[in-house]
Write an enzyme that holds these catalytic residues in place. Structure first.
Site, PDB file in Angstrom:
ATOM      1  CG  ASP A   1      -7.633  -5.479   1.572  1.00 42.42           C
ATOM      2  OD1 ASP A   1      -8.728  -5.088   2.319  1.00 42.42           O
ATOM      3  OD2 ASP A   1      -7.543  -5.789   0.356  1.00 42.42           O
TER       4      ASP A   1
ATOM      5  CE  LYS B   1       3.347 -18.588   0.129  1.00 39.00           C
ATOM      6  NZ  LYS B   1       2.788 -19.936  -0.053  1.00 39.00           N
TER       7      LYS B   1
ATOM      8  CE1 TYR C   1      -3.056  -3.013   0.900  1.00 35.53           C
ATOM      9  CE2 TYR C   1      -4.599  -1.208   0.710  1.00 35.53           C
ATOM     10  CZ  TYR C   1      -4.207  -2.434   0.612  1.00 35.53           C
ATOM     11  OH  TYR C   1      -5.498  -3.364   0.510  1.00 35.53           O
TER      12      TYR C   1
ATOM     13  CG  ASP D   1      -0.231 -20.714   1.569  1.00 37.25           C
ATOM     14  OD1 ASP D   1       0.151 -20.448   2.577  1.00 37.25           O
ATOM     15  OD2 ASP D   1       0.198 -21.516   0.558  1.00 37.25           O
TER      16      ASP D   1
ATOM     17  CG  ASP E   1     -13.175  -8.369   2.371  1.00 33.67           C
ATOM     18  OD1 ASP E   1     -13.252  -7.410   3.244  1.00 33.67           O
ATOM     19  OD2 ASP E   1     -13.350  -7.925   1.232  1.00 33.67           O
TER      20      ASP E   1
HETATM   21  C1  IPM Z   1     -10.481  -2.046   3.306  1.00 35.70           C
HETATM   22  C2  IPM Z   1     -10.444  -1.555   1.764  1.00 35.70           C
HETATM   23  C3  IPM Z   1      -9.490  -0.576   1.411  1.00 35.70           C
HETATM   24  C4  IPM Z   1      -7.997  -1.358   1.707  1.00 35.70           C
HETATM   25  C5  IPM Z   1      -9.687   0.025   0.109  1.00 35.70           C
HETATM   26  C6  IPM Z   1     -11.229   0.547  -0.176  1.00 35.70           C
HETATM   27  C7  IPM Z   1      -8.615   0.722  -0.596  1.00 35.70           C
HETATM   28  O1  IPM Z   1     -10.802  -2.760   1.026  1.00 35.70           O
HETATM   29  O2  IPM Z   1     -10.467  -1.113   4.058  1.00 35.70           O
HETATM   30  O3  IPM Z   1     -10.022  -2.994   3.477  1.00 35.70           O
HETATM   31  O4  IPM Z   1      -7.627  -2.008   0.623  1.00 35.70           O
HETATM   32  O5  IPM Z   1      -7.690  -1.332   2.584  1.00 35.70           O
HETATM   33 MN    MN Z   2     -10.424  -4.422   2.075  1.00 34.35          MN
END
Ligand code: IPM
Ligand code: MN
Length: 358
Positions: free
Chosen positions: A247, A190, A138, A223, A251
């Site tokens: 990130d 990793k 990032y 992984d 999710d």
């Molecule tokens: C998150 C989002 C952000 C990230 C995006 C929107 C830039 O996916 O907060 O997880 O990748 O950090």
């Molecule tokens: Mn995200």
């Protein structure tokens, strides 16, 4: 004198304003119940603001954000703005400029919530991911060579600094020490491929770990970690990882805790100004319909209060959400809750009144 805070509110795009409205309803109720004052300062940032002004986040607003007690963010992302502009210009810019070096994401199954993991209970899905939030892929360092030609080269650097890794790992150890009886910290990396960068993570993890003899050290390749998250989430207590892996795995974490409707996170600068947000996006297709689930935003508010030191208020918000998921909602999905967005906010406010003061 009453405890008092100045909270910057960036409701943002899409469903952001609707879920933030419910969060603020809960804030008013819990501040009355537990006795603190919150002054709200709203900033109209987001897609509309960018389309009108040509600027995602003016420096003057950024400077003001550096002076508040905390930031409460709804969602960023607008169908008429090219993807990336608002995310980088607002969300990432705030994370970087305010040096919010931790992204804290609890993965917690609330009672009554459906999880796609068969037979897993709230006792088994309850861990926290500590994601490094200001470095890695990032950092935005890289470039193109011979762009647009068949010989094109694209390079994007994975930046790992000793300072950045160490402060993240140390935060994770501190959290693990105090969070639960397990006291287990899993480093997710990793090392079998990223032999330079992740060797640094391992060395720092082991060195800092010597200061925390009460914490059990654990390691998982990313992984393998995602396999275990699905198969045996009870394995985890605290997971610490880099920005990009964090990130992705969070999710997955959101899904196993019941979806984006209930997943909250904090961008923390323990020495500065932190920002709290529901981690789902702006969901434009549900915007303005009063159907989106506000619980993630309400839990983000709970995290914000916890961070400000209002532990009693934070606990009561979480308990109220628990009672609403356990006894009221049919589903956490937008439009399927059995209640509208504003009714869910009202249910949480109602439930707050019966939570115990702590
Ligand atoms: C998150 C989002 C952000 C990230 C995006 C929107 C830039 O996916 O907060 O997880 O990748 O950090
Ligand atoms: Mn995200």
């Amino acid at each position: 004198m009453a405890r008092s805070y100045r909270i910057a509110v960036v409701a943002g795009d899409g469903t952001g304003p609707e879920v933030i409205r419910e969060g603020l309803k809960v804030l008013t109720a819990v501040s009355d119940l537990t006795g603190f004052d919150a002054e709200l300062i709203s900033y109209p940032l987001g897609g509309e603001y960018y389309l009108k002004s040509g600027e995602a986040l003016p420096d003057s607003i950024l400077e003001e954000l550096k002076t508040v007690s905390a930031i409460y963010l709804g969602a960023i992302g607008h169908p008429d703005v090219k993807p990336g502009i608002l995310e980088q210009g607002i969300l990432l810019k705030i994370r970087f400029a305010l040096d919010q070096y931790i992204n804290l994401r609890p993965v917690k199954l609330f009672p009554g919530v459906w999880t796609p993991l068969k037979d897993k209970t709230p006792e088994q899905i309850d861990f926290v991911v500590v994601r490094e939030n200001t470095e890695g892929l990032y950092a935005g360092i890289g470039g193109n060579f011979k762009k647009g030609t068949p010989e094109e080269v694209a390079v994007q650097m994975d930046v790992n600094t000793r300072k950045g890794v160490e402060r993240c790992v140390r935060f994770a150890y501190e959290l693990t020490k105090n969070r639960s009886a397990k006291k287990k910290l899993t480093l997710c990396a990793k090392t079998n491929v990223l032999t330079y960068a992740h060797d640094l993570w391992v060395r720092v993890f082991e060195a800092v770990g010597r200061e925390y003899p009460q914490v059990t050290q654990d390691y998982a390749h990313v992984d393998a970690l995602v396999m275990w998250m699905v198969r045996s989430p009870e394995f985890f207590d605290v997971v610490v990882t880099n920005n990009m892996f964090g990130d992705i795995v969070t999710d997955l974490g959101a899904m196993i805790q019941g979806g984006l409707g209930i997943a909250a996170g904090g961008n923390l600068n323990p020495q500065g100004v932190s920002m709290f947000e529901p981690i789902g996006g702006s969901a434009p297709k549900y915007a303005g319909k009063n159907v989106i689930n506000p619980l993630a935003a309400i839990l983000a508010l709970g995290m914000l209060l916890d961070h400000l030191g209002e532990k009693g208020a934070a606990l009561r918000v979480e308990e109220a959400v628990k009672s609403v998921t356990a006894t009221k909602l049919k589903s956490l999905a937008a439009g399927k809750m059995g209640y509208s967005t504003s009714e869910v906010g009202d249910l949480v406010v109602e439930a707050l009144k019966t939570t115990e003061a702590v």
